[in-house]
Write a protein that holds these residues in place. Structure first.
Motif, PDB file in Angstrom:
ATOM      1  N   ALA A  18       0.799  -1.216   0.000  1.00 58.95           N
ATOM      2  CA  ALA A  18       0.000   0.000   0.000  1.00 58.95           C
ATOM      3  C   ALA A  18       0.835   1.270   0.000  1.00 58.95           C
ATOM      4  O   ALA A  18       0.325   2.344   0.274  1.00 58.95           O
ATOM      5  CB  ALA A  18      -0.931  -0.018   1.212  1.00 58.95           C
ATOM      6  N   GLY A  19       2.098   1.169  -0.286  1.00 61.91           N
ATOM      7  CA  GLY A  19       2.897   2.374  -0.450  1.00 61.91           C
ATOM      8  C   GLY A  19       3.728   2.750   0.752  1.00 61.91           C
ATOM      9  O   GLY A  19       4.114   3.914   0.905  1.00 61.91           O
ATOM     10  N   GLY A  20       3.978   1.801   1.644  1.00 64.11           N
ATOM     11  CA  GLY A  20       4.924   2.079   2.702  1.00 64.11           C
ATOM     12  C   GLY A  20       4.324   2.563   4.000  1.00 64.11           C
ATOM     13  O   GLY A  20       5.059   2.974   4.885  1.00 64.11           O
ATOM     14  N   PHE A  21       3.010   2.545   4.167  1.00 61.12           N
ATOM     15  CA  PHE A  21       2.459   3.036   5.412  1.00 61.12           C
ATOM     16  C   PHE A  21       2.540   1.953   6.469  1.00 61.12           C
ATOM     17  O   PHE A  21       2.638   0.779   6.185  1.00 61.12           O
ATOM     18  CB  PHE A  21       1.014   3.528   5.264  1.00 61.12           C
ATOM     19  N   MET A  76      -9.048  -3.249   1.929  1.00 53.91           N
ATOM     20  CA  MET A  76      -8.353  -3.155   3.206  1.00 53.91           C
ATOM     21  C   MET A  76      -7.473  -1.907   3.258  1.00 53.91           C
ATOM     22  O   MET A  76      -6.677  -1.648   2.352  1.00 53.91           O
ATOM     23  CB  MET A  76      -7.499  -4.402   3.455  1.00 53.91           C
ATOM     24  N   THR A  77      -7.649  -1.139   4.307  1.00 48.27           N
ATOM     25  CA  THR A  77      -6.845   0.049   4.568  1.00 48.27           C
ATOM     26  C   THR A  77      -6.399  -0.014   6.022  1.00 48.27           C
ATOM     27  O   THR A  77      -6.926  -0.812   6.815  1.00 48.27           O
ATOM     28  CB  THR A  77      -7.668   1.330   4.351  1.00 48.27           C
ATOM     29  N   PRO A  78      -5.448   0.832   6.428  1.00 45.19           N
ATOM     30  CA  PRO A  78      -5.069   0.848   7.844  1.00 45.19           C
ATOM     31  C   PRO A  78      -6.252   1.127   8.768  1.00 45.19           C
ATOM     32  O   PRO A  78      -6.379   0.518   9.828  1.00 45.19           O
ATOM     33  CB  PRO A  78      -4.039   1.973   7.914  1.00 45.19           C
ATOM     34  N   ALA A  79      -7.140   2.018   8.354  1.00 43.86           N
ATOM     35  CA  ALA A  79      -8.311   2.338   9.177  1.00 43.86           C
ATOM     36  C   ALA A  79      -9.245   1.138   9.278  1.00 43.86           C
ATOM     37  O   ALA A  79      -9.798   0.852  10.355  1.00 43.86           O
ATOM     38  CB  ALA A  79      -9.040   3.536   8.592  1.00 43.86           C
ATOM     39  N   ARG A  80      -9.434   0.441   8.178  1.00 42.84           N
ATOM     40  CA  ARG A  80     -10.297  -0.736   8.180  1.00 42.84           C
ATOM     41  C   ARG A  80      -9.721  -1.836   9.077  1.00 42.84           C
ATOM     42  O   ARG A  80     -10.434  -2.465   9.852  1.00 42.84           O
ATOM     43  CB  ARG A  80     -10.449  -1.279   6.752  1.00 42.84           C
ATOM     44  N   PHE A  81      -8.426  -2.048   8.956  1.00 39.39           N
ATOM     45  CA  PHE A  81      -7.811  -3.085   9.776  1.00 39.39           C
ATOM     46  C   PHE A  81      -7.897  -2.714  11.254  1.00 39.39           C
ATOM     47  O   PHE A  81      -8.149  -3.566  12.113  1.00 39.39           O
ATOM     48  CB  PHE A  81      -6.355  -3.309   9.377  1.00 39.39           C
TER      49      PHE A  81
END
Length: 213
Positions: A18-21, A76-81
């Motif tokens: 996801a680009g390094g986050f 899936m995103t950091p917020a979703r996880f």
């Protein structure tokens, strides 16, 4: 088959995808979210619904009055996880695990843990409801029957995402890719219809599995 899959699966860091986050998790803030690269569960035909689900629908027909829908995968995103992680931990912390025999004097009864006590299916039902209330699609939240590390019947909530399938489990605080649980996956709800069930893996396992707490 599942043991071989777990041994041979290659993991990649979610940050690389996801680009390094990164994402801070309650259990270990320094850990990155790991995801599976193209390791979906193998659906291997149709199956009968567990008796617990059938009886749950008879007792609460509105809960099961669902029209078939197209399958959905959550992006899936950091917020979703983080939301998955929060709800998994919240329910695990608030509900006391007890068997149906201890609670109701019967071997199997699926229901919401309204008295803050319940077994694994009750945990799953509550997590599923909370996630749907938070806007997660029903088709991506699948009640799943497994054999746990002791070989006992057990239930987890499978969440279908674009980064693989994850398991929310009352026997584990961390949300994990399904194959990291060490469980043998037997059956789960169909993505198109929660009242239809499908076999997983090689389809080995009894039709109705009485789950442990």
């Amino acid at each position: 088959m599942l043991n071989s899959l777990k041994k041979n699966t290659i993991y990649i860091l979610f940050g690389l995808v996801a680009g390094g986050f990164t994402i801070a998790q309650p259990a270990a803030a320094s850990e990155r979210l790991r995801v599976a690269a193209a390791t979906p569960m193998l659906v291997d035909g149709s199956s009968k619904a567990p008796i617990g689900w059938i009886d749950f629908c008879k007792a609460s027909p509105a809960e099961c009055d669902a029209k078939p829908m197209k399958p959905a995968r959550v992006k899936m995103t950091p917020a979703r996880f983080a939301e998955l992680d929060r709800i998994n931990r919240k329910v695990n912390a608030e509900i006391e695990p007890l068997t149906d025999q201890e609670l109701y004097g019967v071997e199997e009864r699926w229901t919401y843990p309204d008295g803050a006590k319940g077994d694994c299916e009750d945990f799953v039902l509550l997590k599923r409801r909370l996630l749907m209330q938070a806007g997660w699609p029903r088709q991506a939240l699948l009640i799943t029957v497994v054999r746990d590390l002791k070989g006992d019947g057990h239930a987890v909530l499978t969440v279908v995402t674009d980064k693989g399938d994850y398991a929310l489990d009352n026997q584990a605080e961390d949300v994990k890719p399904w194959f990291e649980t060490g469980y043998s996956f037997i059956k789960r709800q169909s993505q198109t219809d929660p009242n239809q069930w499908v076999l997983l893996g090689d389809g080995v396992g009894p039709v109705g599995v009485a789950a442990a707490p």
